[in-house]
Write a protein that holds these residues in place. Structure first.
Motif, PDB file in Angstrom:
ATOM      1  N   HIS A   1      -1.630  -5.537  -5.147  1.00  0.00           N
ATOM      2  CA  HIS A   1      -1.993  -5.343  -3.750  1.00  0.00           C
ATOM      3  C   HIS A   1      -2.975  -6.391  -3.273  1.00  0.00           C
ATOM      4  O   HIS A   1      -3.947  -6.695  -3.959  1.00  0.00           O
ATOM      5  CB  HIS A   1      -2.644  -3.968  -3.573  1.00  0.00           C
ATOM      6  CG  HIS A   1      -1.661  -2.871  -3.741  1.00  0.00           C
ATOM      7  ND1 HIS A   1      -0.390  -2.940  -3.233  1.00  0.00           N
ATOM      8  CD2 HIS A   1      -1.755  -1.683  -4.359  1.00  0.00           C
ATOM      9  CE1 HIS A   1       0.247  -1.828  -3.529  1.00  0.00           C
ATOM     10  NE2 HIS A   1      -0.537  -1.057  -4.231  1.00  0.00           N
ATOM     11  N   PRO A   2      -2.764  -6.919  -2.070  1.00  0.00           N
ATOM     12  CA  PRO A   2      -3.761  -7.790  -1.444  1.00  0.00           C
ATOM     13  C   PRO A   2      -5.106  -7.055  -1.309  1.00  0.00           C
ATOM     14  O   PRO A   2      -5.143  -5.827  -1.222  1.00  0.00           O
ATOM     15  CB  PRO A   2      -3.158  -8.069  -0.070  1.00  0.00           C
ATOM     16  CG  PRO A   2      -1.688  -7.864  -0.229  1.00  0.00           C
ATOM     17  CD  PRO A   2      -1.555  -6.776  -1.246  1.00  0.00           C
ATOM     18  N   ALA A   3      -6.166  -7.828  -1.247  1.00  0.00           N
ATOM     19  CA  ALA A   3      -7.503  -7.248  -1.109  1.00  0.00           C
ATOM     20  C   ALA A   3      -7.606  -6.391   0.146  1.00  0.00           C
ATOM     21  O   ALA A   3      -8.336  -5.396   0.177  1.00  0.00           O
ATOM     22  CB  ALA A   3      -8.541  -8.367  -1.085  1.00  0.00           C
ATOM     23  N   ALA A   4      -6.861  -6.751   1.188  1.00  0.00           N
ATOM     24  CA  ALA A   4      -6.904  -5.973   2.430  1.00  0.00           C
ATOM     25  C   ALA A   4      -6.497  -4.525   2.177  1.00  0.00           C
ATOM     26  O   ALA A   4      -6.972  -3.604   2.848  1.00  0.00           O
ATOM     27  CB  ALA A   4      -5.981  -6.594   3.485  1.00  0.00           C
TER      28      ALA A   4
END
Lengths: 411, 411, 411, 411
Positions: free
Chosen positions: A340-343
């Motif tokens: 998962h992206p940090a966002a």
């Protein structure tokens, strides 16, 4: 560049995409809601976790962190966290004995609160470190698996403090399951194969939140998407969104790329593998590596060519037909891309941080047991996310609020 | 062609798009689950309702039907139903006294079960026809409004039998709110205005199930869609689906077409109207005609030109700017188009028919109160719908079922 | 309300969606580029045509208008045009003799320029009214059919003046074929049937500009879209856009709704009709009613039920299977809906108006023959359209202009 | 594993996604259309080029290959080609003198035909190796840049043989520009940043074939897409496809991610950079690295942090605002991802192979000059691509063919 610098760099990159957690951290630094509390945490030691740890420290907590999985520890991040004054007991690639020793070391802090990811720390606390139980007044658990174990403990009256199930909120479902898994799965497949998606027939097995996300992204990249399901309601929803729905038996004969995301085992089995086209690609986006029956694939193949591309193995079947298995059937988004992206983690960990604050405040009133994240926290996370991206929404007028609560007069 | 023929023709057209209810009717004709039961119903007398009545009659019920709204009665359908042996007490355009007399006439049947749409029949039963209460062992209610009244009655211990809230199932939400409202709203707008949607900026106020459906269809017709919301979680979801989100104050200045679908009042107010572009079009898809503040529009305008197109009024504001209001701010999909397609009512009324069957079987065991539709019914409706469209889905193997119920071993 | 008022109302409604032509008209009123010119026009007498006539009159032209098709004449619009000082020789439903007499009456004006839609007026001019030919210095032709006839005349040296083929510009293709036909075709189908598109399998035969538009709108309304083609490049493009592509033979067995838009005959033939599912719906969006082989359908059916819905006929085949034919196989968007929205005609007629201006200026330099619309006019129409909707675009800097014209230095 | 094995593995991976070229190769092996011809080629030495070389060798040609760019040479692929009997004169990272020496060495073959990518080989042939010109009877050129140089040569009567411009066919435009660039650009951005696209505002500068592809993919990944353009027709098309269109001046203030794909310089300039939000990301997908004014960015920044992620540099502006530049403003799809998928090159190189076959057959009849790829080849490539993916299309009946060529009778 030493480890600590490299870790610091990764943490700042992550923090850049975590404006919500950052905003919470700024408030925490002023309000100090965790002043004087000791927290023992057992989590994946990654850059995003580091931002969470920094947020809790800013709130006044003293923290000891162990890894929840020895493979996921980023040593440079661990080093940077130590430089920041957090006791990290973790190292990549340790053996099981060391893994558990690290958890014990984190518990040595004598925690007021605990954060767990899979329930190992809470389990040790209730079995081997019962001396510390009296001091623990609350906890958070990150995973479904952990929650299942905790509910069982609660049912047997074994759990001695309240635990918040931070893994399951509306915002998490949206961000994490639908959009996070959706994008990162396709990202992993592109990195592993560099195939063009436009014009391909992609079979998505499972139309839950994750499957929906995967289907949307595959469609968004130009693929023709076929959905398989075992649940009639979800299958119907897929057709209403314009997807073709059919049993795997039929999908197997037309798919160019198969992505399993069901939470079940053997979704792609020997009979399906036997029916596939030459060159078909198999990827899994479900949590465990049981969705594609890799053993059956091994048995069908008379030759396996490992690494024809990074994370891509080729299975040659009798007659010369070839199937390509990505990431050995493990989570393709974590193995072939970066998960998962940090966002996404911004949302999950923000809910986590607010849940810790809530626990710190409410724990005295809470009986032992498993608690959902209060709905307010979900709204607060969404509110902060919108604020961080500069998006405004409307506010109810007094008349509107009154109207919503009034008895409606009818037509 | 006499009325009855014309009604028959409309009923067959509707039945053609109602394969699920038809399949249920075929089973009912064999199993006769309502054999000997008397049912008093108060529903909109439309072709789709006629198909439901036929289904219940096939199950063995004796039926008396009154209208739940005098304006929605289709006289030719009523006539055809009478020819089919159902007592219909309804006529288009009657006055209120006649409307209530019709309900009394339906109740004269001495019902075992009642079907209601808005709670008028149940209300009369509990106030003016208490003599019949002892015979009534269960009911169904079609609307949210009715459910609210019933819950209040239950809270005050006034309700004497169990009632199923048939308005709220997963399949209904999908079919009715998202896809039904979505399509029919845009359909109504196209019929009213014949404008081209591609290239227009459409502002959708509200991102609940209905709003989502409207936004998807507007986007699907080529519009740029802006969403306004008051709920942060829904607003966030809208942004993640690629929509622009902003407050109505700003949206008002850029929109070409505004569609309200919030369930609240005054969503478009004087200050928004004052900011709109020349030629902006206003439509409402929410249940009541309070979402656009039509009174404010009237006050702003120095001239109103009724019917510049069918269902379209033009308001000329000072300075010459013109705003176009569709369907006087009433539900645009019902007023300017034909409301939900029969395929939508197939799902709702199938759940309805199965709920009646369930009630007939279980009513003895049920305390007075409001009940949700059993989840099984939802699955059964979806299953039948898929079967009717020839769409197959997968079935769990024994190992898969076992796996789903086992404790998962973890990574 | 008299005819003229009703026509005036329709013209103003159309004008409201024609800001580009309106802007051109405003400039024409100042510059008077057609001052003193006589124009004989043979066009569909509709509200949109009326706006074009007004624009040319504002430019200084004297106009006589005949109908290009007796069925399409809107008598109230004709009346309103007369009130506005334009000689209209047209009436709905006249016989062929009257139709041609009207064209002669328009020609009696002794035109400098002619506007034609199908080449009937130009044909009469070159055969029966050769006395007038010397005075005619240019023309415009609106249709492909007319252009084909004109090219043939030019090839045989029979054409005596330059004619602009106004039917084929980039903006027209976009607006008219792709977006206009796309929306209005689905609009027509919804009005005729009120079916829900979401979840249906829609077969679009032909993937030219129109077919693409139809496929996009069907997809945008939630349908699963299958494309059939005879051209490999277009078929490939369809797959790359995520559509399933297969021969009609196979599509026939799975479609719920078939839309032909190929420009060819017998696209749906007896063998396809024989293979279709019960309840399949057939619609044509191609120019002529030859795409669906209606005769074959008639022969297959043992019963035809006309008008089961407006514009919908049901064909009962042996064995009880039913097929539904919309609009008798004629253009469904014109028959069951209102054809192209005025916004579409705004683009076409704006190009038309500018082409007339260009002709008036350049005709002395032009040899007899068929001319494309100058590319500048296309840009001017697009520019005005963007301006009318308040959309700004970038302007090249001096450096950028230089860069585009320089020899590029390479990597 | 030695170089040759590694190269062989890459070539087979590429070949797997190149079924069209493979099918052509199989036919060539039987028909031997290039029997006895000598071909000197100057192309990027990659796995896909290797498949093309194999195809031409199978056709009977003798081949000498030089690199068209020293940076793009894959040494292991070169080695594998040598093992396959093709003379490769190329090595990664050579200096300019060696680069040109390699071209001379390839020309030493004394070619009948030449293949070029940028016109360097053809240029040397006409300036330094004029002795060989008499033997050369045809050529192919892969790039726009090369074509421009060749047209200039032809205009000056300097070109001595016919050259086919293989870079510009309908299938190439679709595959390469729209779908290839679209996917690989977003792929490159995800690999460089791991950001989540859903919910972001992406500004796409340029709406040509490439820009359209980039916009579609960004939208397909959940972004809100804003388009900037300098051409009114393209801008209008973008609005009709539902995109927001505005000048860069305004887009600069709202974008999270900017992608330039215009073919022009300075599309993002100092004034735009100055207006951007903190954290904005800049990427280029245009051929040259001039679209983002990197020099202006350097001047604005008081600190540059290279490599905050791979291929990502951070520019810190006065006041603390940070902008992120990907791949130093070079082509992000080539630098941060792997450029076009092999499936894309399958189309381009198949047209190339068929163009060589056509040249070999027709060269005697062709005057010196630049030729378009014959339209038949385009159709043949599309036809083979469909066949390779098992997709069938319809075939015109005799009546249909006749109809298409007949004079249409009109309404």
């Amino acid at each position: 560049m030493d480890l600590s610098d490299s870790g610091e760099r990764q943490i700042s990159w992550a923090a850049r995409s975590m404006p919500v957690l950052t905003a919470i951290g700024e408030r925490f630094a002023v309000e100090r809601p965790l002043e004087g509390l000791r927290i023992a945490a057992c989590l994946h030691v990654t850059a995003e976790t580091a931002v969470l740890m920094g947020t809790l420290k800013a709130a006044g907590a003293e923290i000891a962190l162990a890894a929840s999985n020895p493979l996921s520890t980023q040593d440079d991040v661990a080093e940077a966290l130590r430089a920041y004054g957090i006791a990290v007991h973790a190292r990549a690639g340790v053996d099981l004995a060391t893994y558990y020793r690290h958890i014990h070391q984190a518990l040595d802090l004598g925690p007021d609160l605990v954060l767990d990811d899979g329930c190992d720390l809470v389990n040790i606390l209730h079995t081997e470190r019962t001396d510390l139980l009296a001091g623990v007044s609350g906890g958070c658990e990150e995973t479904t698996t952990g929650i299942i174990r905790l509910r069982q403990m609660a049912a047997e009256k074994a759990l001695t403090f309240p635990v918040v199930a931070v893994n399951d909120t509306r915002t998490k479902r949206m961000f994490d399951n639908r959009y996070g898994t959706g994008q990162s799965t396709l990202d992993g497949i592109m990195r592993a194969t560099n195939i063009m998606l436009a014009g391909r027939t992609v079979v998505v097995a499972g139309f839950g939140f994750c499957g929906r996300g995967v289907a949307e992204r595959a469609k968004g990249l130009g693929a023709r998407v076929i959905v398989t399901e075992i649940d009639a309601v979800k299958a119907l929803d897929a057709t209403l969104q314009g997807y073709e729905v059919c049993p795997m038996e039929r999908a197997a004969t037309v798919g160019d790329l198969f992505i399993t995301v069901t939470g079940n085992r053997d979704v792609i089995r020997a009979e399906h593998l036997a029916a596939m086209k030459d060159g078909a690609i198999l990827a899994n986006a479900g949590h465990f590596d049981v969705e594609i029956d890799v053993r059956a694939l091994d048995e069908l193949a008379h030759e396996v060519r490992r690494g024809v591309r990074p994370n891509t193995d080729e299975y040659v079947l009798p007659g010369g037909r070839k199937l390509l298995l990505l990431a050995e059937g493990r989570l393709v988004n974590l193995t072939a891309a970066e998960g998962h992206p940090a966002a996404v983690m911004d949302m999950s960990f923000s809910a986590h941080a607010l849940a810790v604050e809530w626990l710190a405040r409410e724990r005295a009133q809470l009986a032992p047991g498993v608690y959902d994240v209060p709905e307010d926290i979900d709204h607060e996370v969404a509110r902060l996310k919108l604020a961080a991206t500069g998006i405004g929404i409307d506010v109810l007028t007094g008349e509107q609020q009154a109207y919503l609560h009034s008895w409606r007069a009818g037509s």
